[in-house]
Design a protein around this motif. Structure first.
Motif, short mmCIF file in Angstrom:
data_model
loop_
_atom_site.label_atom_id
_atom_site.label_comp_id
_atom_site.label_asym_id
_atom_site.label_seq_id
_atom_site.Cartn_x
_atom_site.Cartn_y
_atom_site.Cartn_z
N ILE A 7 0.82 -1.21 0.07
CA ILE A 7 0.05 -0.19 -0.01
C ILE A 7 0.88 1.18 -0.03
N GLU A 8 0.42 2.33 -0.57
CA GLU A 8 1.13 3.51 -0.76
C GLU A 8 0.62 4.75 0.05
N ALA A 9 -0.61 4.31 0.34
CA ALA A 9 -1.53 5.31 1.31
C ALA A 9 -2.58 4.59 2.23
N PRO A 10 -3.01 4.96 3.32
CA PRO A 10 -4.12 4.39 3.91
C PRO A 10 -5.32 4.56 3.14
N GLY A 11 -6.24 3.42 3.24
CA GLY A 11 -7.64 3.47 2.77
C GLY A 11 -8.41 2.19 2.65
N GLY A 12 -9.07 1.94 1.58
CA GLY A 12 -9.73 0.73 1.19
C GLY A 12 -9.00 -0.03 0.47
N PRO A 13 -9.61 -1.33 0.27
CA PRO A 13 -9.02 -2.61 -0.41
C PRO A 13 -8.31 -2.17 -1.65
N GLU A 14 -8.80 -1.01 -2.31
CA GLU A 14 -8.35 -0.82 -3.42
C GLU A 14 -6.99 -0.18 -3.59
N GLN A 15 -6.31 0.26 -2.18
CA GLN A 15 -5.02 0.69 -2.17
C GLN A 15 -4.02 -0.32 -2.26
N LEU A 16 -4.37 -1.62 -2.26
CA LEU A 16 -3.53 -2.75 -2.31
C LEU A 16 -3.10 -2.84 -3.81
N LYS A 17 -1.72 -2.77 -4.17
CA LYS A 17 -1.00 -2.92 -5.34
C LYS A 17 -0.12 -4.06 -5.40
N ILE A 18 -0.21 -4.80 -6.58
CA ILE A 18 0.84 -5.55 -6.53
C ILE A 18 2.00 -5.38 -7.45
N VAL A 19 3.26 -5.18 -7.00
CA VAL A 19 4.30 -4.66 -7.54
C VAL A 19 5.63 -5.95 -7.54
N GLN A 47 -3.99 -2.10 9.51
CA GLN A 47 -2.72 -1.22 9.04
C GLN A 47 -2.99 -0.70 7.69
N ARG A 48 -3.93 -1.40 6.80
CA ARG A 48 -4.28 -0.86 5.75
C ARG A 48 -5.15 0.53 5.60
N THR A 49 -5.98 0.51 6.75
CA THR A 49 -6.76 1.55 7.01
C THR A 49 -6.03 2.83 7.71
N GLY A 50 -4.86 2.59 8.22
CA GLY A 50 -4.31 3.54 9.00
C GLY A 50 -4.51 3.66 10.50
N MET A 56 4.84 4.59 4.84
CA MET A 56 4.51 4.21 3.31
C MET A 56 5.59 4.50 2.31
N PRO A 57 5.71 3.59 1.24
CA PRO A 57 4.79 2.46 0.93
C PRO A 57 5.28 1.43 1.93
N ALA A 307 -9.83 -10.76 -0.88
CA ALA A 307 -9.74 -11.32 0.29
C ALA A 307 -10.00 -10.18 1.47
N HIS A 308 -9.35 -8.93 1.26
CA HIS A 308 -9.49 -7.97 2.29
C HIS A 308 -11.20 -7.83 2.35
N ARG A 309 -11.68 -7.41 1.37
CA ARG A 309 -13.21 -7.12 1.26
C ARG A 309 -14.20 -8.02 2.00
N ALA A 310 -13.76 -9.35 1.84
CA ALA A 310 -14.49 -10.27 2.57
C ALA A 310 -14.36 -10.34 3.87
N LEU A 311 -13.13 -10.34 4.46
CA LEU A 311 -12.66 -10.21 5.82
C LEU A 311 -13.30 -8.97 6.37
N GLU A 312 -13.16 -7.95 5.92
CA GLU A 312 -13.82 -6.65 6.49
C GLU A 312 -15.31 -6.63 6.61
N ALA A 313 -15.92 -7.08 5.61
CA ALA A 313 -17.37 -7.20 5.54
C ALA A 313 -17.94 -8.37 6.54
N ARG A 314 -17.13 -9.01 7.61
CA ARG A 314 -17.49 -10.29 8.19
C ARG A 314 -18.38 -11.41 7.50
N LYS A 315 -17.67 -11.61 6.31
CA LYS A 315 -18.38 -12.77 5.23
C LYS A 315 -17.65 -13.96 5.44
N THR A 316 -16.56 -13.97 6.09
CA THR A 316 -15.50 -15.30 6.35
C THR A 316 -16.00 -15.69 7.60
N THR A 317 -15.64 -17.24 7.66
CA THR A 317 -15.63 -18.05 8.77
C THR A 317 -14.12 -18.63 8.74
#
Length: 324
Positions: A7-19, A47-50, A56-57, A307-317
């Motif tokens: 991540i280069e800045a805090p925020g939502g799952p869209e901040q995750l970049k593959i490099v 950590q992702r949300t700040g 950073m990064p 994966a982050h979206r699923a965990l954050e939405a509490r859709k995982t077990t």
């Protein structure tokens, strides 16, 4: 060069970049490990949300399992070719391979698969310190555990059962409650439909519990205090619903001379010998069959944002792993 999620800045799952990043050779006290599986945890979201600030990064990820490729000077408990697993700071596990400090990297028994190890290092070591290093607990005691169908929760249910400790859980659906009870919870309360504080009091004959283990935070903290018996211990170890507001310490006296602690895993595993001993106890429970890891979600590294979206939405077990 290895693929790494940063991540280069805090925020939502869209901040995750593959490099692509270069991996060097280990220096003194370090190892280079090639990952086979990576664990996903709520601390990654903090950590992702700040909520937990990072410079950073920064790559994310606190636990993984794989094969040691090289060791630096002074590393004696691991060698090239060894299977290994870890939960360790600083973050950086969302990668195909990395160089890192060796102290918290643990030899992995052959009988434990890489995905199981990656799913359990942070969550299992957290459970170990909650039950063994925070307040005295023994067979016959009762604890309240929030989010009992989550990754840490399902481990805690089994851990309690293996040691004769009664665990009362909370979860957000009948299905999740049933899952917690299947894994060893004596009772699991659906907090969406029931007054869970009243149910805990009823289930303990009005006495309350010896300890509360609470990784949820803001939404459950106040009610948890009302579930404790006098001199009971409140372990607030996470913030899934947000950080706990400031506490008027006089309330602890009014409610029965209660104790409150805010532990972190990385304090407990900072010492190399302690970390290795904690891991051995956890591995022993897995090898004995007392502890099994439920991995209900699997993602590729390229899909880490999903994966982050699923965990954050509490859709995982259970646990979630990134497979390489």
């Amino acid at each position: 060069m290895v693929k790494t999620a940063v991540i280069e800045a805090p925020g939502g799952p869209e901040q995750l970049k593959i490099v692509d990043r270069e991996v060097g050779d280990p220096g003194p006290g370090e190892v280079r490990i090639r990952h086979k599986a990576i664990g996903l945890n709520f601390i990654d979201i903090y950590q992702r949300t700040g909520l937990y600030p990072l410079q950073m990064p920064h790559a994310l990820g606190m636990e993984a399992a794989g094969v040691i490729e090289a060791v630096g000077e002074g590393v004696t408990h691991l060698k090239a070719g060894d299977r290994a697993a870890y939960a360790a700071a600083p973050p950086g596990a969302y990668t195909e391979a990395r160089v890192m400090g060796a102290a918290q990297v643990c030899p992995l028994p052959d009988a434990i698969p890489f995905d199981v190890a990656a799913a359990m290092m942070l969550k299992g070591l957290t459970t170990q310190y909650l039950f063994h290093r925070t307040t005295p607990l023994s067979a016959g005691d009762t604890v309240l555990f929030h989010a009992a169908a989550g990754g840490v929760g399902l481990i805690a249910c089994q851990w309690a059962r293996s040691e004769g400790i009664r665990l009362i859980g909370t979860a957000g659906s009948p299905e999740k409650c049933a899952l917690a009870e299947e894994h060893g919870a004596d009772l699991c309360i659906n907090y969406r439909d029931e007054d869970w504080v009243a149910r805990v009091r009823e289930a303990t004959g009005g006495a309350g519990v010896e300890a509360v283990m609470d990784g949820v935070g803001k939404d459950t903290f106040d009610g948890s205090l009302d579930c404790l018996k006098p001199l009971g211990m409140m372990m607030s170890f996470g913030n899934a619903s947000g950080p706990v507001p400031p506490l008027n310490i006089a309330v602890l006296g009014q409610k029965g001379s209660l104790k409150v602690t805010r532990p972190t895993l990385f304090t407990h595993i900072a010492d190399h010998a302690t970390c290795q001993q904690m891991a051995r106890q956890m591995f022993d429970k897995v090898e004995s069959g007392a502890l099994t890891l439920r991995i209900d979600q699997r993602f590729a590294l390229d899909d880490i944002a999903d994966a982050h979206r699923a965990l954050e939405a509490r859709k995982t077990t259970g646990s979630t792993v990134i497979e390489l």
